[in-house]
Design a protein around this motif. Structure first.
Motif, PDB file in Angstrom:
ATOM      1  N   GLN A   1      38.336  42.959  48.865  1.00  0.00           N
ATOM      2  CA  GLN A   1      39.334  43.214  47.824  1.00  0.00           C
ATOM      3  C   GLN A   1      39.743  41.872  47.221  1.00  0.00           C
ATOM      4  O   GLN A   1      40.315  41.030  47.912  1.00  0.00           O
TER       5      GLN A   1
ATOM      6  N   GLN B   1      40.556  39.587  43.240  1.00  0.00           N
ATOM      7  CA  GLN B   1      40.725  39.541  41.786  1.00  0.00           C
ATOM      8  C   GLN B   1      40.465  38.116  41.320  1.00  0.00           C
ATOM      9  O   GLN B   1      40.878  37.153  41.968  1.00  0.00           O
TER      10      GLN B   1
ATOM     11  N   TRP C   1      38.809  40.389  36.573  1.00  0.00           N
ATOM     12  CA  TRP C   1      37.862  41.202  37.339  1.00  0.00           C
ATOM     13  C   TRP C   1      38.501  41.547  38.679  1.00  0.00           C
ATOM     14  O   TRP C   1      38.761  40.670  39.498  1.00  0.00           O
ATOM     15  N   LYS C   2      38.773  42.833  38.887  1.00  0.00           N
ATOM     16  CA  LYS C   2      39.367  43.308  40.134  1.00  0.00           C
ATOM     17  C   LYS C   2      38.333  44.133  40.892  1.00  0.00           C
ATOM     18  O   LYS C   2      37.738  45.056  40.331  1.00  0.00           O
ATOM     19  N   ASN C   3      38.140  43.814  42.174  1.00  0.00           N
ATOM     20  CA  ASN C   3      37.157  44.516  42.984  1.00  0.00           C
ATOM     21  C   ASN C   3      37.805  45.052  44.250  1.00  0.00           C
ATOM     22  O   ASN C   3      38.594  44.376  44.906  1.00  0.00           O
TER      23      ASN C   3
ATOM     24  N   PHE D   1      35.404  48.694  40.969  1.00  0.00           N
ATOM     25  CA  PHE D   1      36.008  47.553  40.296  1.00  0.00           C
ATOM     26  C   PHE D   1      36.366  47.860  38.847  1.00  0.00           C
ATOM     27  O   PHE D   1      35.888  48.821  38.249  1.00  0.00           O
TER      28      PHE D   1
ATOM     29  N   LEU E   1      28.515  41.036  42.833  1.00  0.00           N
ATOM     30  CA  LEU E   1      29.775  41.116  43.560  1.00  0.00           C
ATOM     31  C   LEU E   1      29.794  40.170  44.753  1.00  0.00           C
ATOM     32  O   LEU E   1      30.861  39.709  45.167  1.00  0.00           O
TER      33      LEU E   1
END
Length: 209
Positions: free
Chosen positions: A43, A45, A65-67, A72, A126
């Motif tokens: 997790q 960002q 970019w949030k994963n 995401f 990622l």
């Protein structure tokens, strides 16, 4: 081909915002522990800028970019803060919004190709953005023991090379410290006669959850 709705954000703003550049570790790191700890970070960002270049076409946009474990949200905005591209991906579908249109597919790669003309290996990316090589990748190290360059080894993401720079120390949610790159250049060597694809990412802030 990078579509016209990106092209007005030209390279005049190419990764040019002011930010403190991390200087990296003073001493050599334990690579085994570093890669293990990075692999545990699912997790995160990042905030920064991303520049696209393919042949003579280029564009630069702000990036958030949030994963979350592979699900995401990838958002690109112009210098006025207007969202140009928003890509949301979960285990059920991928939705890309751009230029007033919405596109849906099971996987994000076809959507990215439809809008930009670029073949981007999303799943490997990622890991790559964290400085984490995959099983069949080959890589070199900096003098301090961090990943310096990486060449892709998976059959579906051939001909990609990643160059890293400006590692900075970031705390994880479990109070561990990892070194994460703040400058990443990804280049795909194209077939003979075709232009290479290059992505440059300059990260101003990492947030790990």
């Amino acid at each position: 081909m990078i579509r016209n709705f990106l092209l007005f954000c030209m390279v005049s703003v190419l990764l040019s915002a002011c930010a403190t550049v991390p200087k990296g570790p003073e001493h050599a790191v334990n690579l085994t522990a570093q890669l293990h700890n990075i692999a545990q970070v699912q997790q995160w960002q990042m905030r920064g800028k991303i520049a696209f270049r393919q042949g003579k076409e280029a564009a630069s946009l702000n990036l958030v970019w949030k994963n979350d474990s592979g699900d995401f949200d990838f958002r690109l905005t112009n210098f006025l803060g207007v969202t140009m591209v928003n890509l949301s991906v979960d285990q059920n579908k991928s939705v890309l919004e751009a230029d007033g249109e919405t596109y849906v597919d099971a996987l994000p790669e076809p959507l990215i190709y439809q809008i930009t003309g670029m073949v981007i290996p999303v799943e490997p990316l990622l890991s790559w953005v964290k400085g984490l090589p995959l099983k069949n990748d080959t890589y070199t190290l900096t003098e301090k023991g961090l990943v310096d360059t990486l060449k892709s080894g998976c059959t579906t993401c051939q001909n990609w090379q990643v160059n890293y720079g400006n590692y900075g120390r970031v705390n994880t949610a479990k109070d561990k410290e990892v070194w994460l790159p703040h400058s990443i250049t990804l280049t795909q060597s194209a077939a003979s006669g075709l232009p290479n694809t290059q992505l440059k990412i300059k990260i101003y802030q990492w947030t790990l959850n």
